[in-house]
Enzyme design. Structure first.
Site, PDB file in Angstrom:
ATOM      1  N   ARG A   1      -8.529  -0.067   4.866  1.00  0.00           N
ATOM      2  CA  ARG A   1      -7.874   0.841   3.779  1.00  0.00           C
ATOM      3  C   ARG A   1      -6.493   0.921   3.743  1.00  0.00           C
ATOM      4  O   ARG A   1      -5.631   0.933   2.683  1.00  0.00           O
ATOM      5  CB  ARG A   1      -7.298   1.744   5.416  1.00  0.00           C
ATOM      6  CG  ARG A   1      -8.329   2.844   5.695  1.00  0.00           C
ATOM      7  CD  ARG A   1      -8.019   4.230   6.962  1.00  0.00           C
ATOM      8  NE  ARG A   1      -7.157   4.804   6.309  1.00  0.00           N
ATOM      9  CZ  ARG A   1      -6.282   5.611   5.920  1.00  0.00           C
ATOM     10  NH1 ARG A   1      -6.867   6.388   8.020  1.00  0.00           N
ATOM     11  NH2 ARG A   1      -4.905   6.342   5.724  1.00  0.00           N
TER      12      ARG A   1
ATOM     13  N   ARG B   1       0.847  14.973  13.114  1.00  0.00           N
ATOM     14  CA  ARG B   1       1.798  14.581  12.211  1.00  0.00           C
ATOM     15  C   ARG B   1       1.654  15.579  11.379  1.00  0.00           C
ATOM     16  O   ARG B   1       1.090  16.425  10.123  1.00  0.00           O
ATOM     17  CB  ARG B   1       0.726  13.007  11.642  1.00  0.00           C
ATOM     18  CG  ARG B   1       0.892  12.114  12.358  1.00  0.00           C
ATOM     19  CD  ARG B   1      -0.546  10.627  11.767  1.00  0.00           C
ATOM     20  NE  ARG B   1       0.968  10.080  10.375  1.00  0.00           N
ATOM     21  CZ  ARG B   1      -0.087   9.596   9.777  1.00  0.00           C
ATOM     22  NH1 ARG B   1      -0.406   9.081  10.035  1.00  0.00           N
ATOM     23  NH2 ARG B   1       1.119   8.940   9.121  1.00  0.00           N
TER      24      ARG B   1
ATOM     25  N   ILE C   1       8.297   6.242  17.191  1.00  0.00           N
ATOM     26  CA  ILE C   1       8.040   6.666  16.038  1.00  0.00           C
ATOM     27  C   ILE C   1       6.740   8.262  16.342  1.00  0.00           C
ATOM     28  O   ILE C   1       6.564   8.894  15.994  1.00  0.00           O
ATOM     29  CB  ILE C   1       7.283   6.053  14.985  1.00  0.00           C
ATOM     30  CG1 ILE C   1       8.958   5.044  14.759  1.00  0.00           C
ATOM     31  CG2 ILE C   1       6.978   7.193  13.225  1.00  0.00           C
ATOM     32  CD1 ILE C   1      10.073   6.076  13.892  1.00  0.00           C
TER      33      ILE C   1
ATOM     34  N   CYS D   1      -4.503   8.314   9.702  1.00  0.00           N
ATOM     35  CA  CYS D   1      -4.939   7.019  11.377  1.00  0.00           C
ATOM     36  C   CYS D   1      -4.475   8.187  12.041  1.00  0.00           C
ATOM     37  O   CYS D   1      -4.123   9.681  12.347  1.00  0.00           O
ATOM     38  CB  CYS D   1      -3.782   6.116  10.993  1.00  0.00           C
ATOM     39  SG  CYS D   1      -3.892   4.835  10.260  1.00  0.00           S
TER      40      CYS D   1
ATOM     41  N   LYS E   1       1.119  -1.210  -0.056  1.00  0.00           N
ATOM     42  CA  LYS E   1      -0.084  -0.031  -0.305  1.00  0.00           C
ATOM     43  C   LYS E   1       0.984   1.215  -0.022  1.00  0.00           C
ATOM     44  O   LYS E   1       0.630   2.216  -0.636  1.00  0.00           O
ATOM     45  CB  LYS E   1      -0.653   0.049   1.283  1.00  0.00           C
ATOM     46  CG  LYS E   1      -1.435   1.334   1.666  1.00  0.00           C
ATOM     47  CD  LYS E   1      -2.386   1.424   3.620  1.00  0.00           C
ATOM     48  CE  LYS E   1      -1.532   1.354   4.275  1.00  0.00           C
ATOM     49  NZ  LYS E   1      -0.997   3.095   4.652  1.00  0.00           N
ATOM     50  N   ASN E   2       1.691   1.352   1.150  1.00  0.00           N
ATOM     51  CA  ASN E   2       2.538   2.367   1.270  1.00  0.00           C
ATOM     52  C   ASN E   2       3.819   2.615  -0.109  1.00  0.00           C
ATOM     53  O   ASN E   2       4.178   3.948  -0.724  1.00  0.00           O
ATOM     54  CB  ASN E   2       2.775   2.507   2.441  1.00  0.00           C
ATOM     55  CG  ASN E   2       2.836   3.049   3.804  1.00  0.00           C
ATOM     56  OD1 ASN E   2       1.441   3.043   3.413  1.00  0.00           O
ATOM     57  ND2 ASN E   2       2.913   2.384   4.758  1.00  0.00           N
TER      58      ASN E   2
ATOM     59  N   ASP F   1       4.846   0.356  12.124  1.00  0.00           N
ATOM     60  CA  ASP F   1       3.038  -0.622  12.168  1.00  0.00           C
ATOM     61  C   ASP F   1       3.080  -2.255  12.207  1.00  0.00           C
ATOM     62  O   ASP F   1       1.740  -2.608  12.140  1.00  0.00           O
ATOM     63  CB  ASP F   1       3.144  -0.347  10.104  1.00  0.00           C
ATOM     64  CG  ASP F   1       2.992   1.261   9.773  1.00  0.00           C
ATOM     65  OD1 ASP F   1       2.886   2.152  10.227  1.00  0.00           O
ATOM     66  OD2 ASP F   1       3.395   1.508   9.116  1.00  0.00           O
TER      67      ASP F   1
ATOM     68  N   ARG G   1      -3.204  10.975   5.249  1.00  0.00           N
ATOM     69  CA  ARG G   1      -2.332  11.430   4.873  1.00  0.00           C
ATOM     70  C   ARG G   1      -1.749  11.832   3.871  1.00  0.00           C
ATOM     71  O   ARG G   1      -0.910  12.358   2.972  1.00  0.00           O
ATOM     72  CB  ARG G   1      -1.942  11.226   6.072  1.00  0.00           C
ATOM     73  CG  ARG G   1      -0.062  12.501   6.062  1.00  0.00           C
ATOM     74  CD  ARG G   1       0.766  11.619   7.579  1.00  0.00           C
ATOM     75  NE  ARG G   1       2.356  12.484   7.656  1.00  0.00           N
ATOM     76  CZ  ARG G   1       2.551  14.135   8.350  1.00  0.00           C
ATOM     77  NH1 ARG G   1       1.241  13.955   8.682  1.00  0.00           N
ATOM     78  NH2 ARG G   1       3.329  13.818   8.079  1.00  0.00           N
TER      79      ARG G   1
END
Ligand code: EPU
Length: 435
Positions: A414, A129, A339, A124, A29-30, A317, A100
Site C-alpha cells: 500500500r 479513526r 497519535i 490501516c 504517497k500521502n 509512521d 481512509r
C-alpha cells in the site's frame, strides 16, 4: 488497476552481513493521494508526476474511475486525471473501506457538485479513526449531514460551500487537507486553525496556488483560503509529488541498523530532522546533501526514548521501524505513541522473534536491547499489521538468523513501491511468494 493480493515475503536473515548500495525514494504517497483527490477541482485533464506505484494509489484511481473520472497511467509514475466526466458523487463503499484517504475526496466533490456520500472510512488498523472534525467543519461551511443506518454519510451544500472559521481540536492531516480543498472553490474566506503542518499539505497547496487557488499559510497552524466562487483550476498546471519522507526515513533506519554504507537518493533530509538527529545521537554516521542521505550503521547503538508527534516532531509512521532498531540498541528505550492508540500490534511479532518488549499501556512500550532475532517455531508466523509495521517486521527478519516468511504484504505494498526489488539491490535475500 492494482489488485489487492495475499502474498508473502520469504526473507533470509542477514545474520550479521551488512547491506550496501543506493536506494532511490519515490514520491510521497500521502501527498500523491491528496493531489489525486484535488484533481476534481480542475477544468480538464491534469498531469500528476512522481506518483508512487503503490496499492493505495491504485485504490484511489479506482475510486475516481467509479465516480466517472478518466484516470490514465502515462508511465509507472505519471497519471492524468480528467474529472470532467464525473457523473456520480457517492464514493464506493467497498473501496473506501480499504483506504481512509478516500475521505479526502469528499471536500472536492462537495464543493464542485454540492453533494457527496461516503461510508465511514477504513484504512490501516491503527486505532479508531474518527471523522468528527471533518463533519463539524462541513457544518460550519454550510453543509447538512445525514448519516444513515449503514454509516453512510450523505452531505449536501445546496447553496454551495461558504467560507468559515474552523478550529481543529486535534491537528489532523486529513481534516486539514479535506477542508482546505473544499474551501478552494468555495464562496468567501475560510480560516482553518490548529492545522497540521506536514510537508505533503504544503506540496499540494503550492500546486493549487499556481493553478488559480488562493491558499495562504500551508505549513503553519493557520491556513486562510479565499474561495474562487466556483471557478475551476487550470489543468495545464501539472503536479509533482515531493519525495516520500516516510519511505526515506524507513530506509534511513534500516541503514542505521545494518548497512555498511547506504545512500538514500531523491529525498528531502530537511523533512526528516527528528529521525536524523535521533539516529546520529545513537551512534549512526549520517551525512546529508540537499537531496540525499548517506548512512553507516552504528557499531554499538545507544538507546533513546521517542514520543511520536505531529510534524515536525517524530512521525508516528516511523515508530514501528524505529522500534526494530531499538531492539538492537544497548540498553532501555521507551516509546510513547501519541497519535494512534492501536499502533503496537507488531510488538507481538517482534517478541516472538526474541525481542524483549513490555507493553506498559496501549500507548507506551519499553524495549530492552540488544536482542538476537531468530526464526519462529514451525507453524508460528509473522505478518504485516499495517504498512509501516510491515516494514518493521521485514527489517527484523533481515536482522535475524534463519529464514522468515512475512505474510499479508499487500499491506506493505500500500505504501512502498516494490520494496523487495529495492532491498535485493542492497544485498538482501527477499522473495515474493503467493500464500
Ligand atoms: N482524528 C480525530 N477526528 C477526526 C480526524 C482525526 O479524532 O475527525 C484523530 C485521529 O484519530 C488521530 C489524529 O486525529 O488520532 C491524527 O489523525 P490524522 O487525521 O492526522 O491522520 P490521517 O489524516 O487519517 C495521515 C496519514 C497517516 C499518518 C497520519 C498522521 C494519509 C493518507 N495518512 O492520516 O499515514 O499516520 O496522517 O501523520 O495521509 C501511513 O502512511 O502509513 C499512514 C497511516
Amino acid at each position: 488497476m492494482s489488485p489487492i493480493t495475499k502474498e508473502s515475503f520469504v526473507i533470509q536473515g542477514l545474520a550479521g552481513k551488512k547491506l550496501r548500495g543506493t536506494v532511490k525514494i519515490n514520491g510521497a504517497k500521502n501527498a500523491a493521494l491528496k493531489a489525486m483527490a484535488a484533481a476534481v477541482l480542475f477544468d480538464g485533464p491534469v498531469t500528476l508526476n512522481n506518483i508512487p506505484d503503490t496499492n493505495d494509489v491504485g485504490v484511489m484511481s479506482d475510486v475516481l474511475i467509479k465516480l466517472g473520472a478518466k484516470v490514465e497511467k502515462k508511465s509507472p509514475n505519471t497519471l492524468t486525471i480528467d474529472s470532467t466526466f464525473i457523473s456520480k458523487t457517492d464514493i464506493d463503499s467497498e473501496l473506501a473501506q480499504n483506504m481512509r484517504a478516500s475521505v479526502v475526496l469528499t471536500g472536492p466533490l462537495l464543493v464542485r457538485y454540492k453533494k457527496v456520500s461516503f461510508p465511514s472510512p477504513g484504512g490501516c488498523v491503527i486505532g479508531t479513526r474518527p471523522i468528527d472534525m471533518f463533519i463539524e467543519g462541513y457544518k460550519k461551511m454550510g453543509a447538512t449531514i445525514d448519516p444513515n443506518e449503514e454509516m453512510v454519510y450523505s452531505i449536501s451544500a445546496k447553496n454551495g460551500v461558504s467560507g468559515a472559521d474552523v478550529f481543529f481540536n486535534i491537528q489532523t492531516v486529513g481534516g486539514t487537507e479535506t477542508l482546505m480543498l473544499a474551501a478552494v472553490l468555495g464562496k468567501g474566506k475560510t480560516i482553518l486553525r490548529n492545522c497540521a503542518m506536514e510537508p505533503e499539505i504544503v506540496n499540494v497547496a503550492e500546486w493549487l496556488n499556481t493553478a488559480g487557488a488562493k491558499i495562504k499559510g500551508a505549513g503553519t497552524t493557520t491556513i486562510e483560503i479565499e474561495g474562487t466562487g466556483g471557478k475551476l483550476l487550470n489543468s495545464k498546471i501539472s503536479y509533482t509529488a515531493i519525495p516520500d519522507r516516510i519511505e526515506a526515513g524507513s530506509f534511513l533506519i534500516l541503514g542505521a541498523t545494518c548497512a555498511e554504507e547506504l545512500m538514500i537518493e531523491d529525498c528531502r533530509p530537511d523533512h526528516m530532522e527528528s529521525v536524523i538527529n535521533l539516529l546520529k545521537d545513537s551512534g549512526a554516521t549520517i551525512t546529508t546533501t540537499g537531496n540525499s542521505i548517506t548512512v553507516k550503521a552504528a557499531a554499538n547503538p545507544k538507546p533513546f526514548n521517542i514520543r511520536t508527534h505531529e510534524y515536525p516532531g517524530f512521525p508516528t509512521d516511523i515508530q514501528a521501524p524505529m522500534v526494530t532498531y531499538l531492539t538492537q540498541a544497548h540498553g532501555e528505550s521507551m516509546v510513547f505513541e501519541t497519535i494512534f492508540e492501536g499502533r503496537f500490534k507488531y510488538v507481538e511479532d517482534l517478541s516472538k522473534m526474541g525481542a524483549t518488549i513490555t507493553i506498559m499501556n496501549p500507548r507506551e512500550i519499553l524495549i530492552k536491547g540488544p536482542t538476537a532475532l531468530a526464526e519462529l517455531p514451525e507453524k508460528d508466523e509473522l505478518r504485516a499489521h499495517d504498512i509501516r509495521a510491515g516494514f518493521a517486521i521485514v527489517m527484523a527478519a533481515l536482522l535475524g538468523k534463519g529464514t522468515f516468511t512475512v505474510h499479508n504484504i499487500h499491506l506493505v505494498d500500500r505504501g512502498y513501491e516494490r520494496l523487495e526489488e529495492k532491498l535485493t539491490k542492497l544485498g538482501a535475500s527477499i522473495k515474493r511468494t503467493q500464500t
